[in-house]
Design a protein around this motif. Structure first.
Motif, PDB file in Angstrom:
ATOM      1  N   SER A 199     -88.232 -15.288  26.619  1.00  0.00           N
ATOM      2  CA  SER A 199     -89.663 -15.139  26.389  1.00  0.00           C
ATOM      3  C   SER A 199     -90.204 -13.926  27.132  1.00  0.00           C
ATOM      4  CB  SER A 199     -90.418 -16.390  26.835  1.00  0.00           C
ATOM      5  OG  SER A 199     -90.010 -17.513  26.082  1.00  0.00           O
ATOM      6  N   ALA A 200     -91.274 -13.358  26.585  1.00  0.00           N
ATOM      7  CA  ALA A 200     -91.956 -12.231  27.217  1.00  0.00           C
ATOM      8  C   ALA A 200     -93.445 -12.352  26.923  1.00  0.00           C
ATOM      9  CB  ALA A 200     -91.415 -10.908  26.689  1.00  0.00           C
ATOM     10  N   SER A 201     -94.248 -11.744  27.789  1.00  0.00           N
ATOM     11  CA  SER A 201     -95.703 -11.779  27.610  1.00  0.00           C
ATOM     12  C   SER A 201     -96.207 -10.429  27.129  1.00  0.00           C
ATOM     13  CB  SER A 201     -96.386 -12.143  28.932  1.00  0.00           C
ATOM     14  OG  SER A 201     -95.997 -13.421  29.354  1.00  0.00           O
ATOM     15  N   ALA A 202     -97.178 -10.469  26.214  1.00  0.00           N
ATOM     16  CA  ALA A 202     -97.744  -9.245  25.644  1.00  0.00           C
ATOM     17  C   ALA A 202     -99.113  -8.962  26.238  1.00  0.00           C
ATOM     18  CB  ALA A 202     -97.845  -9.365  24.126  1.00  0.00           C
ATOM     19  N   LYS A 203     -99.520  -7.705  26.155  1.00  0.00           N
ATOM     20  CA  LYS A 203    -100.826  -7.299  26.685  1.00  0.00           C
ATOM     21  C   LYS A 203    -101.968  -7.802  25.814  1.00  0.00           C
ATOM     22  CE  LYS A 203     -98.946  -3.044  28.657  1.00  0.00           C
ATOM     23  NZ  LYS A 203     -98.950  -1.549  28.603  1.00  0.00           N
ATOM     24  N   ARG A 204    -101.670  -8.029  24.548  1.00  0.00           N
ATOM     25  CA  ARG A 204    -102.703  -8.542  23.644  1.00  0.00           C
ATOM     26  C   ARG A 204    -102.045  -9.433  22.595  1.00  0.00           C
ATOM     27  NH1 ARG A 204    -102.162  -3.051  22.152  1.00  0.00           N
ATOM     28  NH2 ARG A 204    -101.532  -2.728  19.983  1.00  0.00           N
ATOM     29  N   PRO A 205    -102.810 -10.239  21.891  1.00  0.00           N
ATOM     30  CA  PRO A 205    -102.226 -11.173  20.920  1.00  0.00           C
ATOM     31  C   PRO A 205    -101.465 -10.450  19.809  1.00  0.00           C
ATOM     32  CG  PRO A 205    -104.480 -11.779  21.434  1.00  0.00           C
ATOM     33  CD  PRO A 205    -104.261 -10.427  22.046  1.00  0.00           C
ATOM     34  N   ILE A 206    -100.388 -11.094  19.356  1.00  0.00           N
ATOM     35  CA  ILE A 206     -99.597 -10.595  18.225  1.00  0.00           C
ATOM     36  C   ILE A 206     -99.637 -11.657  17.140  1.00  0.00           C
ATOM     37  CG2 ILE A 206     -97.314  -9.839  17.462  1.00  0.00           C
ATOM     38  CD1 ILE A 206     -96.712  -9.024  20.302  1.00  0.00           C
ATOM     39  N   ALA A 207     -99.866 -11.234  15.922  1.00  0.00           N
ATOM     40  CA  ALA A 207     -99.986 -12.177  14.820  1.00  0.00           C
ATOM     41  C   ALA A 207     -98.705 -12.213  13.999  1.00  0.00           C
ATOM     42  CB  ALA A 207    -101.163 -11.787  13.924  1.00  0.00           C
ATOM     43  N   LYS A 208     -98.420 -13.368  13.432  1.00  0.00           N
ATOM     44  CA  LYS A 208     -97.283 -13.488  12.532  1.00  0.00           C
ATOM     45  C   LYS A 208     -97.496 -12.573  11.330  1.00  0.00           C
ATOM     46  CE  LYS A 208     -96.293 -18.267  13.833  1.00  0.00           C
ATOM     47  NZ  LYS A 208     -96.170 -19.674  13.373  1.00  0.00           N
ATOM     48  N   GLY A 209     -96.409 -11.958  10.890  1.00  0.00           N
ATOM     49  CA  GLY A 209     -96.493 -11.049   9.758  1.00  0.00           C
ATOM     50  C   GLY A 209     -96.686  -9.595  10.156  1.00  0.00           C
ATOM     51  N   GLN A 210     -97.043  -9.342  11.412  1.00  0.00           N
ATOM     52  CA  GLN A 210     -97.190  -7.963  11.870  1.00  0.00           C
ATOM     53  C   GLN A 210     -95.827  -7.287  11.996  1.00  0.00           C
ATOM     54  OE1 GLN A 210     -99.894  -8.541  15.436  1.00  0.00           O
ATOM     55  NE2 GLN A 210    -100.812  -6.683  14.577  1.00  0.00           N
ATOM     56  N   THR A 211     -95.811  -5.989  11.772  1.00  0.00           N
ATOM     57  CA  THR A 211     -94.589  -5.209  11.954  1.00  0.00           C
ATOM     58  C   THR A 211     -94.609  -4.587  13.345  1.00  0.00           C
ATOM     59  OG1 THR A 211     -94.393  -4.709   9.592  1.00  0.00           O
ATOM     60  CG2 THR A 211     -93.205  -3.272  11.116  1.00  0.00           C
ATOM     61  N   ILE A 212     -93.555  -4.807  14.078  1.00  0.00           N
ATOM     62  CA  ILE A 212     -93.454  -4.272  15.434  1.00  0.00           C
ATOM     63  C   ILE A 212     -92.192  -3.423  15.563  1.00  0.00           C
ATOM     64  CG2 ILE A 212     -94.702  -6.211  16.443  1.00  0.00           C
ATOM     65  CD1 ILE A 212     -91.992  -7.308  17.369  1.00  0.00           C
ATOM     66  N   GLN A 213     -92.169  -2.570  16.579  1.00  0.00           N
ATOM     67  CA  GLN A 213     -90.994  -1.765  16.873  1.00  0.00           C
ATOM     68  C   GLN A 213     -90.402  -2.248  18.198  1.00  0.00           C
ATOM     69  OE1 GLN A 213     -94.069   0.054  16.044  1.00  0.00           O
ATOM     70  NE2 GLN A 213     -93.284  -0.376  13.989  1.00  0.00           N
ATOM     71  N   VAL A 214     -89.140  -2.611  18.139  1.00  0.00           N
ATOM     72  CA  VAL A 214     -88.437  -3.083  19.329  1.00  0.00           C
ATOM     73  C   VAL A 214     -87.586  -1.942  19.879  1.00  0.00           C
ATOM     74  CG1 VAL A 214     -86.705  -4.685  20.222  1.00  0.00           C
ATOM     75  CG2 VAL A 214     -88.427  -5.485  18.587  1.00  0.00           C
ATOM     76  N   LYS A 215     -87.854  -1.567  21.128  1.00  0.00           N
ATOM     77  CA  LYS A 215     -87.041  -0.544  21.791  1.00  0.00           C
ATOM     78  C   LYS A 215     -85.944  -1.266  22.580  1.00  0.00           C
ATOM     79  CE  LYS A 215     -89.141   2.750  24.109  1.00  0.00           C
ATOM     80  NZ  LYS A 215     -89.858   3.415  25.258  1.00  0.00           N
ATOM     81  N   TYR A 216     -84.689  -0.948  22.252  1.00  0.00           N
ATOM     82  CA  TYR A 216     -83.578  -1.608  22.939  1.00  0.00           C
ATOM     83  C   TYR A 216     -82.619  -0.573  23.506  1.00  0.00           C
ATOM     84  CZ  TYR A 216     -80.755  -0.714  18.710  1.00  0.00           C
ATOM     85  OH  TYR A 216     -80.084  -0.114  17.670  1.00  0.00           O
ATOM     86  N   VAL A 217     -81.705  -1.044  24.368  1.00  0.00           N
ATOM     87  CA  VAL A 217     -80.768  -0.155  25.052  1.00  0.00           C
ATOM     88  C   VAL A 217     -79.393  -0.302  24.435  1.00  0.00           C
ATOM     89  CG1 VAL A 217     -79.843   0.537  27.288  1.00  0.00           C
ATOM     90  CG2 VAL A 217     -82.100  -0.524  27.162  1.00  0.00           C
ATOM     91  N   ASP A 218     -78.784   0.821  24.019  1.00  0.00           N
ATOM     92  CA  ASP A 218     -77.467   0.750  23.385  1.00  0.00           C
ATOM     93  C   ASP A 218     -76.359   0.826  24.431  1.00  0.00           C
ATOM     94  OD1 ASP A 218     -77.147   3.416  24.099  1.00  0.00           O
ATOM     95  OD2 ASP A 218     -77.167   4.188  22.053  1.00  0.00           O
ATOM     96  N   ASP A 219     -75.102   0.878  23.961  1.00  0.00           N
ATOM     97  CA  ASP A 219     -73.950   0.853  24.860  1.00  0.00           C
ATOM     98  C   ASP A 219     -73.895   2.057  25.793  1.00  0.00           C
ATOM     99  OD1 ASP A 219     -73.045  -1.546  23.931  1.00  0.00           O
ATOM    100  OD2 ASP A 219     -71.456  -0.725  22.658  1.00  0.00           O
ATOM    101  N   LEU A 220     -74.519   3.153  25.401  1.00  0.00           N
ATOM    102  CA  LEU A 220     -74.493   4.364  26.216  1.00  0.00           C
ATOM    103  C   LEU A 220     -75.704   4.457  27.148  1.00  0.00           C
ATOM    104  CD1 LEU A 220     -73.282   6.954  23.532  1.00  0.00           C
ATOM    105  CD2 LEU A 220     -71.918   5.752  25.243  1.00  0.00           C
ATOM    106  N   GLY A 221     -76.555   3.446  27.096  1.00  0.00           N
ATOM    107  CA  GLY A 221     -77.752   3.465  27.932  1.00  0.00           C
ATOM    108  C   GLY A 221     -78.920   4.193  27.304  1.00  0.00           C
TER     109      GLY A 221
END
Length: 231
Positions: A199-221
């Protein structure tokens, strides 16, 4: 009689301007088929440093004496001259680890600087810097890649609470989540274990159906981004 007191500072990311010893990389991947993996250290300072290294299984307060892991690391203690490098060799020991998912451990590198000549034979306080990065043991049976694992992740949200569901055998580290380029996470990066959720907390409400961008870390960092529709 001189007395030296070491103060330890923990760095969860390498490259701090405080540390002379820098780890080349922000994570280590150990494929099951490898006989060993090598981690490169570099001393960016002018003076030599004494380096002590060990691996733990998640205890941030671990020491070389208390850590119990199925890996052999050498050399555990080494002196690295200024502007020189040193290789750490990590070898898996005969121990049973899950074959259907990654296991995570942590590499600790403690940089102990020398006592300045003008302070020898005096009571001194020195700052020893500990860097700590993730070590992922990756079984041979796993198919696909970390990038493929992202296609199996689900993002659920209710108001400001975000649930990250990892349906893959890989660890997924989410650095942040954004909508229209504006980052939302209140807390630090979140690592979601295989076949688990976090779980994580957001700065403001997020609604179902919204498109978000997830920034993740790959094997090379490196940071990568993938779009999701919130469920």
């Amino acid at each position: 009689m001189k007395k030296i007191v070491y103060l330890f500072a923990l760095l969860l990311a390498t490259g701090s301007s405080w540390a002379n010893i820098v780890i080349n990389g922000t994570r280590v991947i150990y494929p099951e088929k490898s006989k060993e993996v090598i981690v490169q250290l570099v001393n960016n300072g002018d003076d030599p440093s004494l380096v002590q290294s060990w691996i733990d299984d998640g205890d941030i307060n671990s020491t070389p004496e208390t850590a119990r892991v199925p890996f052999l690391l050498s050399p555990p203690v080494v002196k690295v001259s200024g502007h020189n490098g040193q290789q750490l060799r990590i070898k898996k020991l005969p121990a049973l680890l899950p074959g259907d998912r990654e296991s995570v451990f942590y590499l600790n590198v403690l940089d102990i600087p020398p006592v300045p000549e003008n302070l020898k034979n005096q009571n001194t306080v020195q700052l020893a810097i500990k860097s700590r990065i993730k070590l992922f043991y990756r079984p041979l049976s796993l198919r696909g890649s970390l990038d493929d694992a992202l296609t199996k992740m689900e993002i659920q949200a209710e108001s400001r609470e975000i649930r990250l569901v990892n349906n893959s055998p890989f660890h997924i580290t989410v650095a942040n989540i954004a909508i229209s380029g504006k980052e939302l996470l209140l807390n630090d990066a979140v690592m979601v274990n295989p076949f688990s959720q976090a779980s994580a907390s957001a700065k403001r409400p997020i609604a179902k159906g919204q498109t978000i961008q997830v920034k993740y870390v790959d094997d090379l960092g490196a940071y990568k981004s993938k779009s999701f529709v919130v469920r």
